[in-house]
Design an enzyme around this catalytic site. Structure first.
Site: not given
Length: 490
Positions: A179, A297
Protein backbone atom coordinates in the site's frame (compact mmCIF):
# COMPACT_ATOMS: atom_id res chain seq x y z
CA UNK A 1 -47.35 -51.49 -23.36
CA UNK A 2 -45.07 -50.25 -26.15
CA UNK A 3 -46.39 -47.75 -28.64
CA UNK A 4 -46.84 -48.67 -32.27
CA UNK A 5 -44.79 -47.01 -34.97
CA UNK A 6 -47.83 -45.09 -36.18
CA UNK A 7 -48.59 -43.81 -32.66
CA UNK A 8 -45.01 -42.63 -32.15
CA UNK A 9 -45.14 -40.94 -35.53
CA UNK A 10 -48.40 -39.17 -34.62
CA UNK A 11 -46.93 -37.88 -31.32
CA UNK A 12 -43.84 -36.53 -33.07
CA UNK A 13 -45.97 -34.98 -35.79
CA UNK A 14 -48.13 -33.22 -33.21
CA UNK A 15 -45.02 -31.94 -31.44
CA UNK A 16 -43.31 -30.57 -34.50
CA UNK A 17 -46.45 -28.98 -35.94
CA UNK A 18 -47.17 -27.12 -32.71
CA UNK A 19 -44.62 -24.30 -33.23
CA UNK A 20 -44.23 -22.98 -29.68
CA UNK A 21 -45.02 -25.21 -26.71
CA UNK A 22 -44.11 -24.85 -23.01
CA UNK A 23 -40.58 -25.89 -22.08
CA UNK A 24 -41.95 -28.27 -19.48
CA UNK A 25 -43.77 -30.15 -22.27
CA UNK A 26 -40.76 -30.10 -24.57
CA UNK A 27 -38.87 -32.54 -22.33
CA UNK A 28 -36.97 -30.12 -20.08
CA UNK A 29 -38.96 -31.03 -16.97
CA UNK A 30 -38.94 -34.56 -15.56
CA UNK A 31 -39.91 -34.95 -11.91
CA UNK A 32 -39.10 -38.67 -12.08
CA UNK A 33 -35.63 -38.23 -13.56
CA UNK A 34 -33.02 -40.52 -11.98
CA UNK A 35 -29.81 -38.51 -11.61
CA UNK A 36 -26.76 -40.30 -13.02
CA UNK A 37 -23.33 -40.21 -11.41
CA UNK A 38 -21.99 -38.77 -14.67
CA UNK A 39 -24.44 -35.84 -14.78
CA UNK A 40 -23.34 -32.27 -14.22
CA UNK A 41 -25.81 -30.86 -11.68
CA UNK A 42 -26.65 -27.19 -11.21
CA UNK A 43 -28.78 -25.50 -8.60
CA UNK A 44 -30.36 -22.21 -9.67
CA UNK A 45 -32.25 -19.74 -7.53
CA UNK A 46 -35.04 -18.58 -9.84
CA UNK A 47 -37.41 -15.66 -9.46
CA UNK A 48 -40.13 -16.24 -12.07
CA UNK A 49 -41.85 -13.33 -13.71
CA UNK A 50 -45.37 -12.73 -12.32
CA UNK A 51 -47.71 -15.35 -13.71
CA UNK A 52 -44.95 -17.78 -14.74
CA UNK A 53 -45.24 -21.19 -13.10
CA UNK A 54 -42.04 -22.12 -11.20
CA UNK A 55 -41.86 -25.50 -12.94
CA UNK A 56 -42.11 -23.83 -16.35
CA UNK A 57 -39.45 -21.30 -15.31
CA UNK A 58 -37.14 -24.13 -14.21
CA UNK A 59 -37.75 -25.99 -17.46
CA UNK A 60 -37.02 -22.81 -19.40
CA UNK A 61 -33.69 -22.42 -17.61
CA UNK A 62 -32.86 -26.07 -18.37
CA UNK A 63 -33.82 -25.64 -22.00
CA UNK A 64 -32.06 -22.36 -22.67
CA UNK A 65 -28.87 -23.56 -20.95
CA UNK A 66 -28.74 -26.73 -23.04
CA UNK A 67 -30.42 -27.43 -26.40
CA UNK A 68 -33.60 -25.36 -26.65
CA UNK A 69 -34.58 -22.31 -28.60
CA UNK A 70 -37.88 -20.40 -28.50
CA UNK A 71 -39.69 -22.75 -30.90
CA UNK A 72 -39.68 -26.41 -31.85
CA UNK A 73 -37.09 -27.19 -34.54
CA UNK A 74 -37.11 -30.19 -36.87
CA UNK A 75 -33.35 -30.63 -36.58
CA UNK A 76 -33.91 -32.04 -33.09
CA UNK A 77 -34.77 -35.25 -34.95
CA UNK A 78 -31.21 -35.40 -36.26
CA UNK A 79 -29.78 -35.60 -32.72
CA UNK A 80 -30.16 -37.75 -29.62
CA UNK A 81 -32.34 -34.90 -28.35
CA UNK A 82 -33.92 -36.82 -25.48
CA UNK A 83 -30.44 -37.47 -24.11
CA UNK A 84 -29.02 -34.01 -24.65
CA UNK A 85 -31.89 -32.01 -23.21
CA UNK A 86 -31.08 -30.79 -19.70
CA UNK A 87 -33.66 -32.00 -17.19
CA UNK A 88 -35.10 -29.82 -14.45
CA UNK A 89 -36.10 -32.48 -11.96
CA UNK A 90 -36.89 -30.69 -8.72
CA UNK A 91 -38.24 -27.30 -7.67
CA UNK A 92 -38.32 -26.23 -4.01
CA UNK A 93 -39.45 -22.92 -2.53
CA UNK A 94 -36.63 -20.86 -1.01
CA UNK A 95 -37.16 -20.47 2.76
CA UNK A 96 -38.43 -17.01 3.74
CA UNK A 97 -38.65 -15.83 0.13
CA UNK A 98 -42.15 -16.02 -1.32
CA UNK A 99 -41.18 -15.42 -4.95
CA UNK A 100 -37.96 -17.48 -5.17
CA UNK A 101 -37.40 -21.17 -5.91
CA UNK A 102 -34.48 -23.58 -6.01
CA UNK A 103 -34.40 -25.40 -9.34
CA UNK A 104 -32.26 -28.54 -9.64
CA UNK A 105 -31.12 -29.25 -13.20
CA UNK A 106 -29.15 -32.20 -14.61
CA UNK A 107 -26.97 -31.99 -17.72
CA UNK A 108 -25.58 -34.85 -19.76
CA UNK A 109 -21.80 -34.70 -19.38
CA UNK A 110 -21.29 -35.02 -23.15
CA UNK A 111 -22.75 -31.52 -23.57
CA UNK A 112 -19.42 -30.07 -22.42
CA UNK A 113 -15.93 -30.08 -23.92
CA UNK A 114 -13.42 -31.89 -21.76
CA UNK A 115 -11.24 -29.66 -19.62
CA UNK A 116 -12.80 -26.41 -20.87
CA UNK A 117 -14.21 -24.05 -18.29
CA UNK A 118 -15.08 -21.62 -21.07
CA UNK A 119 -17.32 -24.20 -22.72
CA UNK A 120 -18.92 -25.32 -19.46
CA UNK A 121 -19.81 -21.76 -18.52
CA UNK A 122 -20.98 -20.86 -22.03
CA UNK A 123 -23.87 -23.26 -21.45
CA UNK A 124 -24.54 -22.90 -17.73
CA UNK A 125 -24.38 -19.08 -17.56
CA UNK A 126 -24.00 -18.12 -21.19
CA UNK A 127 -27.41 -16.91 -22.38
CA UNK A 128 -30.00 -17.90 -19.86
CA UNK A 129 -29.45 -15.05 -17.41
CA UNK A 130 -31.10 -12.63 -19.81
CA UNK A 131 -34.16 -14.82 -20.37
CA UNK A 132 -37.43 -12.92 -19.96
CA UNK A 133 -39.33 -15.72 -18.22
CA UNK A 134 -37.29 -15.13 -15.06
CA UNK A 135 -37.05 -11.79 -13.29
CA UNK A 136 -33.78 -12.85 -11.63
CA UNK A 137 -31.55 -15.91 -11.71
CA UNK A 138 -28.63 -17.03 -9.59
CA UNK A 139 -26.36 -20.06 -9.93
CA UNK A 140 -26.03 -21.27 -6.34
CA UNK A 141 -24.07 -24.52 -6.57
CA UNK A 142 -22.86 -27.21 -8.95
CA UNK A 143 -21.85 -30.84 -8.76
CA UNK A 144 -19.12 -31.70 -11.21
CA UNK A 145 -18.92 -35.48 -11.74
CA UNK A 146 -15.71 -37.41 -11.17
CA UNK A 147 -15.34 -38.26 -14.86
CA UNK A 148 -15.49 -34.60 -15.93
CA UNK A 149 -13.28 -33.34 -13.09
CA UNK A 150 -10.56 -35.70 -14.28
CA UNK A 151 -10.29 -33.67 -17.49
CA UNK A 152 -9.11 -30.63 -15.48
CA UNK A 153 -5.63 -30.31 -13.95
CA UNK A 154 -6.56 -28.69 -10.63
CA UNK A 155 -4.08 -26.57 -8.63
CA UNK A 156 -0.59 -26.69 -10.04
CA UNK A 157 1.05 -26.90 -6.60
CA UNK A 158 -1.57 -27.29 -3.87
CA UNK A 159 -1.50 -26.72 -0.13
CA UNK A 160 0.74 -29.63 0.87
CA UNK A 161 3.52 -28.92 -1.62
CA UNK A 162 3.38 -25.18 -0.91
CA UNK A 163 3.97 -25.86 2.79
CA UNK A 164 6.84 -28.17 1.91
CA UNK A 165 8.46 -25.45 -0.16
CA UNK A 166 8.08 -22.90 2.62
CA UNK A 167 8.91 -25.43 5.37
CA UNK A 168 6.04 -24.05 7.43
CA UNK A 169 3.42 -26.24 9.09
CA UNK A 170 0.62 -26.03 11.64
CA UNK A 171 -0.02 -22.32 11.28
CA UNK A 172 -1.59 -19.90 8.81
CA UNK A 173 0.77 -18.15 6.43
CA UNK A 174 1.20 -14.39 6.72
CA UNK A 175 1.11 -11.86 3.93
CA UNK A 176 0.41 -8.24 3.10
CA UNK A 177 -0.58 -6.21 0.07
CA UNK A 178 1.71 -3.31 -0.77
CA UNK A 179 0.00 0.00 0.00
CA UNK A 180 -0.66 2.42 -1.51
CA UNK A 181 -1.41 0.02 -4.30
CA UNK A 182 -0.83 2.67 -6.97
CA UNK A 183 1.71 5.47 -7.23
CA UNK A 184 4.91 4.11 -5.66
CA UNK A 185 8.19 4.09 -7.56
CA UNK A 186 9.93 0.76 -8.10
CA UNK A 187 12.59 1.56 -5.49
CA UNK A 188 10.05 2.42 -2.80
CA UNK A 189 7.90 -0.54 -3.77
CA UNK A 190 10.83 -2.89 -3.24
CA UNK A 191 11.55 -1.27 0.10
CA UNK A 192 8.00 -2.05 1.27
CA UNK A 193 8.49 -5.68 0.23
CA UNK A 194 11.80 -5.93 2.10
CA UNK A 195 10.49 -4.33 5.29
CA UNK A 196 7.41 -6.56 5.40
CA UNK A 197 9.31 -9.78 4.79
CA UNK A 198 12.15 -8.84 7.14
CA UNK A 199 9.59 -8.17 9.88
CA UNK A 200 8.20 -11.70 9.71
CA UNK A 201 5.74 -12.07 6.84
CA UNK A 202 5.91 -14.97 4.40
CA UNK A 203 4.59 -13.04 1.41
CA UNK A 204 4.05 -9.56 0.10
CA UNK A 205 1.84 -9.04 -2.92
CA UNK A 206 0.84 -6.73 -5.72
CA UNK A 207 -2.74 -5.56 -5.68
CA UNK A 208 -5.22 -6.29 -8.46
CA UNK A 209 -4.72 -3.07 -10.42
CA UNK A 210 -0.95 -2.72 -10.37
CA UNK A 211 0.31 -3.88 -13.77
CA UNK A 212 2.62 -1.58 -15.75
CA UNK A 213 1.66 2.06 -15.35
CA UNK A 214 3.67 5.23 -16.11
CA UNK A 215 4.73 5.68 -12.48
CA UNK A 216 6.24 2.16 -12.34
CA UNK A 217 6.73 -0.28 -15.19
CA UNK A 218 6.42 -3.99 -14.52
CA UNK A 219 10.09 -4.87 -15.05
CA UNK A 220 11.17 -2.20 -12.58
CA UNK A 221 8.73 -3.58 -10.01
CA UNK A 222 9.82 -7.18 -10.48
CA UNK A 223 13.52 -6.35 -10.07
CA UNK A 224 13.05 -4.25 -6.96
CA UNK A 225 10.70 -6.82 -5.42
CA UNK A 226 13.20 -9.61 -5.98
CA UNK A 227 15.98 -7.55 -4.40
CA UNK A 228 13.79 -7.10 -1.32
CA UNK A 229 12.86 -10.79 -1.26
CA UNK A 230 16.45 -11.99 -1.54
CA UNK A 231 17.72 -9.62 1.15
CA UNK A 232 14.90 -10.57 3.54
CA UNK A 233 15.41 -14.30 2.92
CA UNK A 234 19.12 -13.99 3.59
CA UNK A 235 18.49 -12.04 6.80
CA UNK A 236 15.82 -14.38 8.21
CA UNK A 237 16.80 -17.77 6.81
CA UNK A 238 13.20 -18.29 5.66
CA UNK A 239 11.73 -18.86 2.22
CA UNK A 240 9.97 -15.66 1.18
CA UNK A 241 8.03 -14.45 -1.83
CA UNK A 242 6.00 -11.66 -3.34
CA UNK A 243 3.08 -12.21 -5.69
CA UNK A 244 4.15 -10.55 -8.94
CA UNK A 245 1.05 -9.56 -10.90
CA UNK A 246 1.58 -10.57 -14.53
CA UNK A 247 -1.91 -9.55 -15.69
CA UNK A 248 -1.67 -7.65 -18.98
CA UNK A 249 -3.59 -6.67 -22.10
CA UNK A 250 -2.65 -9.76 -24.13
CA UNK A 251 -1.65 -13.33 -23.37
CA UNK A 252 1.62 -12.78 -25.22
CA UNK A 253 2.49 -10.05 -22.73
CA UNK A 254 1.30 -12.17 -19.79
CA UNK A 255 3.63 -15.00 -20.82
CA UNK A 256 6.50 -12.53 -21.34
CA UNK A 257 6.13 -11.14 -17.82
CA UNK A 258 5.73 -14.63 -16.34
CA UNK A 259 8.92 -15.86 -18.00
CA UNK A 260 10.80 -12.85 -16.68
CA UNK A 261 9.45 -13.45 -13.15
CA UNK A 262 10.76 -17.01 -13.36
CA UNK A 263 14.14 -15.87 -14.69
CA UNK A 264 14.71 -13.44 -11.81
CA UNK A 265 13.88 -16.15 -9.25
CA UNK A 266 10.29 -15.56 -8.14
CA UNK A 267 8.50 -18.56 -6.62
CA UNK A 268 5.01 -17.16 -7.25
CA UNK A 269 3.11 -15.10 -9.80
CA UNK A 270 -0.32 -13.53 -9.66
CA UNK A 271 -3.21 -13.01 -12.06
CA UNK A 272 -6.62 -11.33 -11.81
CA UNK A 273 -10.00 -13.01 -12.23
CA UNK A 274 -10.93 -10.38 -14.82
CA UNK A 275 -8.45 -11.99 -17.24
CA UNK A 276 -11.12 -14.55 -18.11
CA UNK A 277 -11.49 -18.29 -17.75
CA UNK A 278 -9.40 -19.34 -20.75
CA UNK A 279 -6.52 -17.08 -19.71
CA UNK A 280 -6.69 -18.41 -16.14
CA UNK A 281 -6.53 -22.02 -17.32
CA UNK A 282 -3.66 -21.17 -19.65
CA UNK A 283 -1.68 -19.59 -16.83
CA UNK A 284 -2.39 -22.52 -14.53
CA UNK A 285 -0.89 -24.84 -17.13
CA UNK A 286 2.11 -22.55 -17.47
CA UNK A 287 2.59 -22.46 -13.68
CA UNK A 288 2.53 -26.26 -13.50
CA UNK A 289 5.04 -26.61 -16.32
CA UNK A 290 7.34 -24.01 -14.75
CA UNK A 291 7.02 -25.10 -11.11
CA UNK A 292 5.53 -21.80 -9.93
CA UNK A 293 2.78 -21.00 -7.44
CA UNK A 294 -0.20 -19.23 -8.99
CA UNK A 295 -2.15 -16.67 -6.97
CA UNK A 296 -5.55 -15.46 -8.18
CA UNK A 297 -7.04 -12.17 -7.07
CA UNK A 298 -10.84 -12.34 -7.38
CA UNK A 299 -11.03 -8.85 -8.90
CA UNK A 300 -14.53 -8.18 -10.20
CA UNK A 301 -16.28 -11.10 -8.52
CA UNK A 302 -18.68 -9.02 -6.45
CA UNK A 303 -20.25 -7.57 -9.59
CA UNK A 304 -22.07 -10.90 -9.95
CA UNK A 305 -21.46 -12.81 -6.70
CA UNK A 306 -22.71 -10.50 -3.97
CA UNK A 307 -26.43 -10.03 -4.67
CA UNK A 308 -28.54 -12.83 -3.27
CA UNK A 309 -31.11 -13.16 -6.04
CA UNK A 310 -29.09 -12.73 -9.25
CA UNK A 311 -25.65 -13.73 -10.49
CA UNK A 312 -23.30 -16.51 -9.39
CA UNK A 313 -22.59 -17.57 -5.84
CA UNK A 314 -18.90 -17.31 -5.05
CA UNK A 315 -18.78 -20.98 -4.00
CA UNK A 316 -19.31 -21.81 -7.69
CA UNK A 317 -16.42 -19.53 -8.64
CA UNK A 318 -14.33 -21.40 -6.04
CA UNK A 319 -15.16 -24.70 -7.73
CA UNK A 320 -14.36 -23.38 -11.17
CA UNK A 321 -11.06 -21.85 -10.07
CA UNK A 322 -9.95 -25.03 -8.29
CA UNK A 323 -10.75 -26.93 -11.47
CA UNK A 324 -8.85 -24.36 -13.53
CA UNK A 325 -5.72 -24.87 -11.45
CA UNK A 326 -4.97 -21.80 -9.32
CA UNK A 327 -3.09 -22.36 -6.05
CA UNK A 328 -4.45 -19.34 -4.13
CA UNK A 329 -7.72 -17.44 -4.30
CA UNK A 330 -9.13 -14.69 -2.11
CA UNK A 331 -12.13 -16.21 -0.32
CA UNK A 332 -13.20 -13.84 2.45
CA UNK A 333 -12.28 -13.01 6.04
CA UNK A 334 -15.58 -13.01 8.01
CA UNK A 335 -14.32 -10.14 10.18
CA UNK A 336 -12.84 -7.76 7.61
CA UNK A 337 -14.17 -4.92 5.50
CA UNK A 338 -15.53 -7.08 2.66
CA UNK A 339 -18.72 -9.14 2.34
CA UNK A 340 -18.50 -12.24 4.52
CA UNK A 341 -21.21 -14.11 6.38
CA UNK A 342 -19.46 -16.72 8.58
CA UNK A 343 -21.44 -19.69 7.26
CA UNK A 344 -21.04 -18.64 3.64
CA UNK A 345 -17.28 -18.19 4.14
CA UNK A 346 -17.08 -21.67 5.70
CA UNK A 347 -18.71 -23.03 2.56
CA UNK A 348 -16.17 -21.28 0.34
CA UNK A 349 -13.24 -22.57 2.39
CA UNK A 350 -14.64 -26.13 2.44
CA UNK A 351 -15.00 -25.99 -1.33
CA UNK A 352 -11.35 -25.03 -1.73
CA UNK A 353 -9.75 -27.20 0.97
CA UNK A 354 -11.68 -30.47 1.34
CA UNK A 355 -11.18 -33.53 -0.82
CA UNK A 356 -14.85 -34.54 -0.54
CA UNK A 357 -17.84 -32.26 -0.07
CA UNK A 358 -20.92 -33.38 1.85
CA UNK A 359 -24.32 -31.72 1.74
CA UNK A 360 -24.31 -28.87 4.25
CA UNK A 361 -27.22 -26.51 3.69
CA UNK A 362 -26.19 -23.88 6.29
CA UNK A 363 -22.86 -23.61 4.43
CA UNK A 364 -24.67 -23.45 1.09
CA UNK A 365 -23.36 -26.84 -0.09
CA UNK A 366 -26.26 -28.59 -1.83
CA UNK A 367 -24.45 -31.54 -3.42
CA UNK A 368 -22.09 -34.31 -2.41
CA UNK A 369 -18.98 -34.12 -4.54
CA UNK A 370 -15.62 -35.86 -4.67
CA UNK A 371 -12.74 -33.74 -5.93
CA UNK A 372 -11.26 -36.69 -7.85
CA UNK A 373 -7.72 -36.20 -6.51
CA UNK A 374 -7.47 -32.58 -7.67
CA UNK A 375 -5.15 -30.80 -5.28
CA UNK A 376 -6.46 -28.45 -2.64
CA UNK A 377 -6.47 -24.70 -3.13
CA UNK A 378 -5.18 -22.28 -0.47
CA UNK A 379 -7.77 -19.64 0.52
CA UNK A 380 -6.54 -16.11 1.11
CA UNK A 381 -8.10 -13.80 3.72
CA UNK A 382 -7.59 -10.16 2.89
CA UNK A 383 -9.35 -6.85 3.36
CA UNK A 384 -9.62 -4.83 6.56
CA UNK A 385 -8.08 -7.29 9.02
CA UNK A 386 -5.58 -6.55 11.79
CA UNK A 387 -3.68 -8.43 14.50
CA UNK A 388 -6.29 -7.65 17.17
CA UNK A 389 -8.65 -10.03 15.36
CA UNK A 390 -6.21 -12.96 15.37
CA UNK A 391 -8.32 -15.15 17.68
CA UNK A 392 -11.32 -14.70 15.40
CA UNK A 393 -9.38 -15.30 12.20
CA UNK A 394 -7.89 -18.58 13.44
CA UNK A 395 -11.25 -19.74 14.77
CA UNK A 396 -13.18 -19.06 11.57
CA UNK A 397 -10.52 -19.81 8.97
CA UNK A 398 -8.22 -22.47 10.45
CA UNK A 399 -4.58 -23.10 9.55
CA UNK A 400 -4.63 -23.60 5.79
CA UNK A 401 -5.05 -19.97 4.84
CA UNK A 402 -2.93 -16.96 3.98
CA UNK A 403 -3.78 -14.07 6.32
CA UNK A 404 -2.98 -10.87 4.48
CA UNK A 405 -2.67 -7.70 6.52
CA UNK A 406 -2.13 -4.86 4.06
CA UNK A 407 -3.15 -1.74 5.95
CA UNK A 408 -2.70 -3.83 9.10
CA UNK A 409 1.02 -4.01 8.34
CA UNK A 410 1.87 -0.89 6.39
CA UNK A 411 -0.36 1.35 8.50
CA UNK A 412 1.51 0.52 11.71
CA UNK A 413 2.57 3.72 13.53
CA UNK A 414 6.13 2.45 14.00
CA UNK A 415 6.64 1.45 10.38
CA UNK A 416 6.23 -1.49 8.03
CA UNK A 417 8.70 -3.86 9.69
CA UNK A 418 7.08 -3.23 13.07
CA UNK A 419 3.67 -3.94 11.56
CA UNK A 420 4.89 -7.25 10.19
CA UNK A 421 6.43 -8.18 13.53
CA UNK A 422 3.19 -7.37 15.33
CA UNK A 423 1.28 -9.73 13.06
CA UNK A 424 3.88 -12.49 13.39
CA UNK A 425 3.94 -12.31 17.20
CA UNK A 426 0.13 -12.16 17.40
CA UNK A 427 -0.19 -15.21 15.17
CA UNK A 428 2.45 -17.30 16.93
CA UNK A 429 1.13 -16.47 20.40
CA UNK A 430 -2.43 -17.39 19.41
CA UNK A 431 -1.40 -20.64 17.72
CA UNK A 432 0.67 -21.58 20.79
CA UNK A 433 -2.25 -20.85 23.13
CA UNK A 434 -4.59 -22.87 20.94
CA UNK A 435 -2.21 -25.81 20.84
CA UNK A 436 -1.95 -25.71 24.64
CA UNK A 437 -5.73 -25.99 24.92
CA UNK A 438 -6.70 -22.38 25.67
CA UNK A 439 -10.26 -21.28 24.94
CA UNK A 440 -8.77 -18.69 22.62
CA UNK A 441 -12.02 -17.75 20.81
CA UNK A 442 -13.58 -16.64 24.08
CA UNK A 443 -13.98 -12.88 23.80
CA UNK A 444 -12.14 -12.35 27.06
CA UNK A 445 -9.47 -15.03 26.67
CA UNK A 446 -8.42 -14.27 23.07
CA UNK A 447 -7.72 -10.55 23.55
CA UNK A 448 -5.93 -11.33 26.82
CA UNK A 449 -3.59 -13.71 25.00
CA UNK A 450 -2.67 -10.84 22.70
CA UNK A 451 -2.22 -8.40 25.57
CA UNK A 452 0.09 -10.84 27.35
CA UNK A 453 2.18 -11.26 24.20
CA UNK A 454 2.32 -7.49 23.77
CA UNK A 455 4.05 -7.11 27.13
CA UNK A 456 7.27 -8.27 25.48
CA UNK A 457 6.54 -6.96 21.98
CA UNK A 458 6.28 -3.21 21.59
CA UNK A 459 5.07 -3.33 17.96
CA UNK A 460 2.15 -5.56 18.94
CA UNK A 461 1.20 -3.24 21.79
CA UNK A 462 1.24 -0.26 19.44
CA UNK A 463 -0.96 -2.10 16.94
CA UNK A 464 -3.48 -3.14 19.60
CA UNK A 465 -3.64 0.41 20.90
CA UNK A 466 -4.21 1.82 17.41
CA UNK A 467 -6.79 -0.65 16.09
CA UNK A 468 -8.47 -1.98 19.23
CA UNK A 469 -11.83 -0.39 18.36
CA UNK A 470 -11.79 -1.08 14.62
CA UNK A 471 -14.42 -3.47 13.24
CA UNK A 472 -16.76 -3.56 10.27
CA UNK A 473 -20.20 -4.34 11.64
CA UNK A 474 -22.46 -4.57 8.63
CA UNK A 475 -25.08 -7.21 7.95
CA UNK A 476 -24.01 -9.44 5.08
CA UNK A 477 -25.93 -9.28 1.81
CA UNK A 478 -25.41 -12.97 1.05
CA UNK A 479 -26.47 -15.08 4.03
CA UNK A 480 -27.44 -18.71 4.54
CA UNK A 481 -30.98 -19.68 3.53
CA UNK A 482 -31.14 -22.55 6.01
CA UNK A 483 -29.79 -20.90 9.15
CA UNK A 484 -30.25 -17.57 10.90
CA UNK A 485 -26.86 -15.86 10.80
CA UNK A 486 -25.36 -12.42 10.84
CA UNK A 487 -21.96 -10.99 10.02
CA UNK A 488 -19.62 -12.12 12.79
CA UNK A 489 -17.86 -8.93 13.79
CA UNK A 490 -17.55 -8.90 17.55
Amino acid sequence: MSQSVSERTRIKSDRYESGVIPYAKMGYWDASYAVKTTDVLALFRITPQPGVDPVEAAAAVAGESSTATWTVVWTDLLTACDRYRAKAYRVDPVPNAADQYFAFIAYECDLFEEGSLANLTASIIGNVFGFKAVAALRLEDMRIPHSYLKTFQGPATGIVVERERLNKYGTPLLGATVKPKLGLSGKNYGRVVYEGLKGGLDFLKDDENINSQPFMRWRERFLNCMEGINRASAATGEVKGSYLNVTAATMEEVYKRSEYAKEVGSIIIMIDLVMGYTAIQSMALWARENDMLLHLHRAGNSTYARQKNHGINFRVICKWMRMSGVDHIHAGTVVGKLEGDPLMIKGFYHTLRLTTLDVNLPYGLFFEMSWASLRRCMPVASGGIHCGQMHQLIHYLGDDVVLQFGGGTIGHPDGIQAGATANRVALESMVLARNEGADYFNQEVGPQILRNAAKTCGPLQSALDLWKDISFNYTSTDTADFAATSTANV
